[in-house]
Enzyme design. Structure first.
Site, PDB file in Angstrom:
ATOM      1  N   ILE A 181       6.293  -3.293  10.930  1.00  0.00           N
ATOM      2  CA  ILE A 181       5.761  -1.990  11.362  1.00  0.00           C
ATOM      3  C   ILE A 181       4.252  -1.960  11.105  1.00  0.00           C
ATOM      4  O   ILE A 181       3.650  -0.886  11.103  1.00  0.00           O
ATOM      5  CB  ILE A 181       6.438  -0.797  10.641  1.00  0.00           C
ATOM      6  CG1 ILE A 181       6.330  -0.935   9.117  1.00  0.00           C
ATOM      7  CG2 ILE A 181       7.871  -0.618  11.094  1.00  0.00           C
ATOM      8  CD1 ILE A 181       6.573   0.368   8.368  1.00  0.00           C
ATOM      9  N   ALA A 182       3.661  -3.146  10.880  1.00  0.00           N
ATOM     10  CA  ALA A 182       2.244  -3.168  10.482  1.00  0.00           C
ATOM     11  C   ALA A 182       1.346  -3.288  11.704  1.00  0.00           C
ATOM     12  O   ALA A 182       0.820  -2.271  12.202  1.00  0.00           O
ATOM     13  CB  ALA A 182       2.030  -4.312   9.503  1.00  0.00           C
ATOM     14  N   ARG A 183       1.157  -4.486  12.204  1.00  0.00           N
ATOM     15  CA  ARG A 183       0.319  -4.729  13.370  1.00  0.00           C
ATOM     16  C   ARG A 183       0.803  -5.976  14.073  1.00  0.00           C
ATOM     17  O   ARG A 183       1.257  -6.930  13.425  1.00  0.00           O
ATOM     18  CB  ARG A 183      -1.143  -4.983  12.953  1.00  0.00           C
ATOM     19  CG  ARG A 183      -1.995  -3.752  12.785  1.00  0.00           C
ATOM     20  CD  ARG A 183      -2.254  -3.038  14.106  1.00  0.00           C
ATOM     21  NE  ARG A 183      -3.035  -1.838  13.914  1.00  0.00           N
ATOM     22  CZ  ARG A 183      -2.557  -0.614  13.636  1.00  0.00           C
ATOM     23  NH1 ARG A 183      -1.261  -0.427  13.524  1.00  0.00           N
ATOM     24  NH2 ARG A 183      -3.368   0.405  13.501  1.00  0.00           N
ATOM     25  N   GLY A 208       0.850  -1.193   0.000  1.00  0.00           N
ATOM     26  CA  GLY A 208       0.000   0.000   0.000  1.00  0.00           C
ATOM     27  C   GLY A 208       0.880   1.235   0.000  1.00  0.00           C
ATOM     28  O   GLY A 208       2.039   1.192  -0.432  1.00  0.00           O
ATOM     29  N   ARG A 209       0.329   2.326   0.523  1.00  0.00           N
ATOM     30  CA  ARG A 209       1.066   3.604   0.476  1.00  0.00           C
ATOM     31  C   ARG A 209       2.378   3.530   1.243  1.00  0.00           C
ATOM     32  O   ARG A 209       3.416   4.002   0.766  1.00  0.00           O
ATOM     33  CB  ARG A 209       0.178   4.717   1.055  1.00  0.00           C
ATOM     34  CG  ARG A 209      -1.014   5.036   0.175  1.00  0.00           C
ATOM     35  CD  ARG A 209      -2.070   5.804   0.939  1.00  0.00           C
ATOM     36  NE  ARG A 209      -2.828   4.889   1.768  1.00  0.00           N
ATOM     37  CZ  ARG A 209      -4.148   4.924   1.953  1.00  0.00           C
ATOM     38  NH1 ARG A 209      -4.864   5.879   1.385  1.00  0.00           N
ATOM     39  NH2 ARG A 209      -4.775   4.058   2.716  1.00  0.00           N
ATOM     40  N   ILE A 210       2.335   2.932   2.445  1.00  0.00           N
ATOM     41  CA  ILE A 210       3.554   2.902   3.265  1.00  0.00           C
ATOM     42  C   ILE A 210       4.570   1.915   2.667  1.00  0.00           C
ATOM     43  O   ILE A 210       5.766   2.210   2.592  1.00  0.00           O
ATOM     44  CB  ILE A 210       3.220   2.557   4.732  1.00  0.00           C
ATOM     45  CG1 ILE A 210       2.294   3.643   5.312  1.00  0.00           C
ATOM     46  CG2 ILE A 210       4.488   2.445   5.572  1.00  0.00           C
ATOM     47  CD1 ILE A 210       1.656   3.293   6.656  1.00  0.00           C
ATOM     48  N   GLU A 217       0.026  -5.989  22.490  1.00  0.00           N
ATOM     49  CA  GLU A 217       0.704  -4.804  23.020  1.00  0.00           C
ATOM     50  C   GLU A 217      -0.273  -3.967  23.876  1.00  0.00           C
ATOM     51  O   GLU A 217      -1.487  -4.023  23.628  1.00  0.00           O
ATOM     52  CB  GLU A 217       1.281  -3.957  21.866  1.00  0.00           C
ATOM     53  CG  GLU A 217       0.244  -3.367  20.950  1.00  0.00           C
ATOM     54  CD  GLU A 217       0.878  -2.702  19.721  1.00  0.00           C
ATOM     55  OE1 GLU A 217       1.705  -3.335  19.040  1.00  0.00           O
ATOM     56  OE2 GLU A 217       0.528  -1.548  19.464  1.00  0.00           O
ATOM     57  N   HIS A 250       5.652   0.857  19.258  1.00  0.00           N
ATOM     58  CA  HIS A 250       4.627   1.323  18.301  1.00  0.00           C
ATOM     59  C   HIS A 250       4.748   2.833  18.055  1.00  0.00           C
ATOM     60  O   HIS A 250       3.811   3.599  18.328  1.00  0.00           O
ATOM     61  CB  HIS A 250       3.226   0.955  18.814  1.00  0.00           C
ATOM     62  CG  HIS A 250       2.198   0.904  17.722  1.00  0.00           C
ATOM     63  ND1 HIS A 250       1.122   0.053  17.731  1.00  0.00           N
ATOM     64  CD2 HIS A 250       2.083   1.611  16.569  1.00  0.00           C
ATOM     65  CE1 HIS A 250       0.386   0.244  16.645  1.00  0.00           C
ATOM     66  NE2 HIS A 250       0.956   1.189  15.922  1.00  0.00           N
ATOM     67  N   ILE A 251       5.910   3.225  17.523  1.00  0.00           N
ATOM     68  CA  ILE A 251       6.191   4.663  17.345  1.00  0.00           C
ATOM     69  C   ILE A 251       6.420   5.054  15.886  1.00  0.00           C
ATOM     70  O   ILE A 251       6.906   6.146  15.604  1.00  0.00           O
ATOM     71  CB  ILE A 251       7.419   5.118  18.179  1.00  0.00           C
ATOM     72  CG1 ILE A 251       8.662   4.280  17.835  1.00  0.00           C
ATOM     73  CG2 ILE A 251       7.105   5.072  19.664  1.00  0.00           C
ATOM     74  CD1 ILE A 251       9.971   4.866  18.385  1.00  0.00           C
ATOM     75  N   ARG A 307      -2.066  -8.162  -2.173  1.00  0.00           N
ATOM     76  CA  ARG A 307      -3.303  -8.778  -2.666  1.00  0.00           C
ATOM     77  C   ARG A 307      -3.455  -8.513  -4.157  1.00  0.00           C
ATOM     78  O   ARG A 307      -3.825  -9.372  -4.932  1.00  0.00           O
ATOM     79  CB  ARG A 307      -4.516  -8.201  -1.926  1.00  0.00           C
ATOM     80  CG  ARG A 307      -4.857  -8.946  -0.666  1.00  0.00           C
ATOM     81  CD  ARG A 307      -5.911  -8.231   0.105  1.00  0.00           C
ATOM     82  NE  ARG A 307      -5.529  -6.842   0.364  1.00  0.00           N
ATOM     83  CZ  ARG A 307      -6.208  -6.004   1.132  1.00  0.00           C
ATOM     84  NH1 ARG A 307      -7.309  -6.388   1.704  1.00  0.00           N
ATOM     85  NH2 ARG A 307      -5.800  -4.767   1.336  1.00  0.00           N
TER      86      ARG A 307
END
Ligand code: 8YV
Length: 328
Positions: free
Chosen positions: A238-240, A156-158, A269, A287-288, A179
């Site tokens: 860095i996603a989830r 995606g964008r990131i 978390e 998560h920064i 996807r």
């Protein structure tokens, strides 16, 4: 005319609270208390709008107890804290905060990749512990970023921001899995090739995870996927939390089945699995990835502007389920 009542579930910038107060009767949590689900539900009861962050769960149970609720504006691009189907069924609009954090988050993804591959925090801990008594030829030898193969899972964008940094800044060969495949012109700009998830895991020197969390992406990286990766590879998430099986990752790091990992997000978390705290070859951050003041201000303002637009009868800027809510 009475103003709509809204709840701001977490502490945010005072100037954003002031902006909201021009339009709404605001109850806020500037003390940043940690609310249980029952407390959040009770605070939300009677409110027409909510300003939430990624830790505030809005599901069928909360919605059933809060029939006045019309909109929840998330100060996050990810929205796995929302049960979108339940919100649509209850006629509650959901909005998120995309775009404004893309470059900041991609910067951080790259920082975590560099720190992980070049063992920045591990070597710093060694130095601070007073263990550095002499130089040696292979001390904290890491793996190169420049010229290596970067695998981006979730384009995606990131993900595209990370790919751009890798290809144009560091001469990396970029492979990705997503996807859907990117348009040819974007692939050309990012110098990125589309590959299967398995090929990505088998051939990348560095794997960066930037895909959204959903039940379908739960444990996208588990023991089997870690076993496909090169023993010299690094993994960055860095996603989830939940996209990686943290227990399987800790075991793979301990047994050196992969070289190192950089994690900004964790299952459950702010708890971090104790196995991850005991392996040295992992860089851990709380998560920064979007944490710069201008970006957090932009995220908070976007969430606020979504609420303001909605209650002024205008189209919200970044709706997630507008057509489902309209069709109700
Ligand atoms: C937020 C994030 O800091 O935007 C997201 O999806 O993960 C972070 O940028 C966090 O979710 C707080 O809302």
């Amino acid at each position: 005319m009475t103003k709509p009542k809204i709840l701001v579930a977490r502490a945010i910038f005072p100037e954003v609270i002031a902006k909201l107060e021009e339009h709404f009767d605001v109850e806020s949590n500037q003390a940043d208390e940690t609310w249980s689900k029952a407390q959040l539900t009770s605070k939300l009861r009677g409110k027409q709008g909510a300003f939430t962050t990624g830790g505030d769960r809005i599901d069928a149970e909360v919605l059933a107890a809060c029939p006045d609720l019309k909109i929840c504006a998330n100060m996050a691009v990810g929205y796995n804290n929302f049960d979108i189907a339940a919100m649509s069924a209850a006629g509650v609009l959901a909005t998120n905060a995309p775009d404004v954090l893309t470059e900041t988050t991609a910067d951080f993804g790259f920082a975590l990749l560099m720190a992980t591959a070049r063992r920045v925090t591990e070597s710093e801990h060694y130095l601070r512990a007073g263990k550095w008594t002499k130089w040696s030829f292979d001390m904290f030898a890491g793996s190169d970023i420049h010229g290596s193969t970067l695998g981006v899972l979730g384009m995606g964008r990131i993900g595209q921001g990370i790919a751009r940094r890798g290809a144009l800044g560091f001469g990396m060969k970029v492979i990705y899995h997503n996807r859907s495949r990117l348009e040819a012109s974007i692939e050309a700009e990012l110098k990125a090739s589309y590959v299967s998830k398995e090929e990505l895991l088998r051939t990348a020197d560095h794997v960066v995870l930037v895909l959204p969390y959903s039940p379908a992406s739960h444990h996208t990286i588990g023991a089997a996927e870690l076993a496909m990766m090169k023993p010299t590879a690094t993994l960055v998430n860095i996603a989830r939390g939940g996209i990686v099986d943290d227990v399987a990752l800790a075991a793979a790091l301990r047994d050196k089945r992969i070289a190192a990992a950089g994690l900004d997000v964790f299952e459950g978390e702010p708890q971090v699995h104790p196995d991850l705290l005991t392996v040295p070859n992992v860089v851990l951050t709380p998560h920064i990835a979007s944490a710069t003041i201008p970006t957090r201000q932009a995220m908070a303002n976007l969430a606020a502007d979504n609420l303001i637009a909605f209650f002024s009868g205008k189209k919200p800027l970044t709706p997630l389920n507008a057509s489902d809510v309209a069709a109700k």
